[in-house]
Scaffold this motif. Structure first.
Motif: not given
Length: 307
Positions: A56-67, A88-94
């Motif tokens: 369930l990857p949904a990075p918070t913009p503008p973070v890219l999945l690869e980053e 860390v994943r939670k802090a960068l996820s929608v």
């Protein structure tokens, strides 16, 4: 998965080798769209297990999945615990850290959870898509500092963490998170089914939170070193149960082999390898104990790793 023609069920696969990828990103987008379209009369049934963070990857913009993936892989290679990785994943996820539940409001959300984390914290398992997060951007920064990863952060990650406001309390009264299975439950059942049931087993305090690097050699030494093993006067096989979310720190650029539980599994194996007639596993470090300290063990050792 075999579906009848015209089925309303859609299967979207992704996260090959348990790594978030473009396919998983598309699936997460579809799940987000579904959740956002629900109303007060709807029920969202969510099935969660270990590995859900990659699915369930949904990075918070503008973070890219690869980053985001590169950052979590660096953390894992430096020995970060699953709790730290998922913070860390939670802090960068929608969607993680309760994001899916918030988007589904006002629909009722029911999550059935298979736990792979000691203590079954629903905000950590699969990064808690339907649970209020106990972590925020500051926790994430402290974790990155701990593993010396603050320098060289992508500008997008710096922007998201730098602009994050303290999380306001959210209403999760529309959510029911139910743990239906865990490694503790599996371990308890394994003990009941094993012939050694009824005799003292590996001390729970020593098994404890056994991320691989926390399997303590002294605890193994004390248990294996008892003159007659854990069942004096008996000749039944006995059980060495370990449970946890395995992990170990990688050093240098050497390619590692084996899964997360491999170092834990060879710890007692290398000990037994010092005994006459018991071969040591290949490519395993010599025993943690001197050969003279290794006891004669008159019965089979069966170790169970529940991850």
């Amino acid at each position: 998965m075999l579906l009848k023609p015209g089925s309303r069920i859609e299967v979207m696969e992704g996260a090959r080798d348990n790594r978030p990828d473009a396919a998983a990103l598309r699936a997460a987008g579809a799940i987000r769209a579904l959740a956002e379209g629900l109303g007060a009369d709807d029920v969202l049934l969510v099935l969660i297990s270990g590995g859900g963070s990659a699915l369930l990857p949904a990075p918070t913009p503008p973070v890219l999945l690869e980053e985001k993936e590169a950052l979590t892989r660096l953390l894992a290679a430096r020995g970060a615990a699953i709790q730290e990785l998922n913070a860390v994943r939670k802090a960068l996820s929608v969607l993680k850290g309760g994001g899916l539940a918030r988007l589904a409001h006002p629909a009722r959300v029911v999550s059935l959870i298979l736990s792979d984390v000691i203590g079954d914290p629903v905000d950590v398992i699969a990064s808690g898509p339907t649970a209020a997060s106990a972590h925020g951007a500051q926790d994430c920064l402290r974790i990155l500092a701990k593993y010396d990863l603050l320098r060289g952060l992508p500008a997008s990650v710096q922007a998201v963490l730098g602009s994050a406001e303290p999380a306001a309390p959210h209403d999760y009264s529309h959510v029911a998170n139910v743990v239906v299975g865990s490694n503790a439950l599996a371990l308890a059942e394994a003990k009941q089914q094993h012939p050694s049931r009824g005799c003292p087993l590996f001390p729970p305090a020593a098994a404890g939170d056994t991320r691989t690097r926390q399997v303590t050699p002294p605890a193994l030494r004390d248990e294996l070193g008892r003159p007659h093993g854990p069942c004096p006067g008996e000749h039944r096989p006995w059980l060495l149960p370990l449970r946890g979310h395995g992990g170990c720190r990688l050093h240098g650029t050497v390619s590692a082999q084996g899964g997360r539980c491999f170092p834990a599994s060879v710890t007692p194996g290398s000990l037994l390898g010092t005994l006459p007639g018991i071969p040591r596993a290949p490519h395993v470090q010599p025993s943690l104990l001197a050969p003279s300290a290794a006891p004669a063990i008159p019965r089979a050792l069966i170790m169970l790793l529940i991850n």
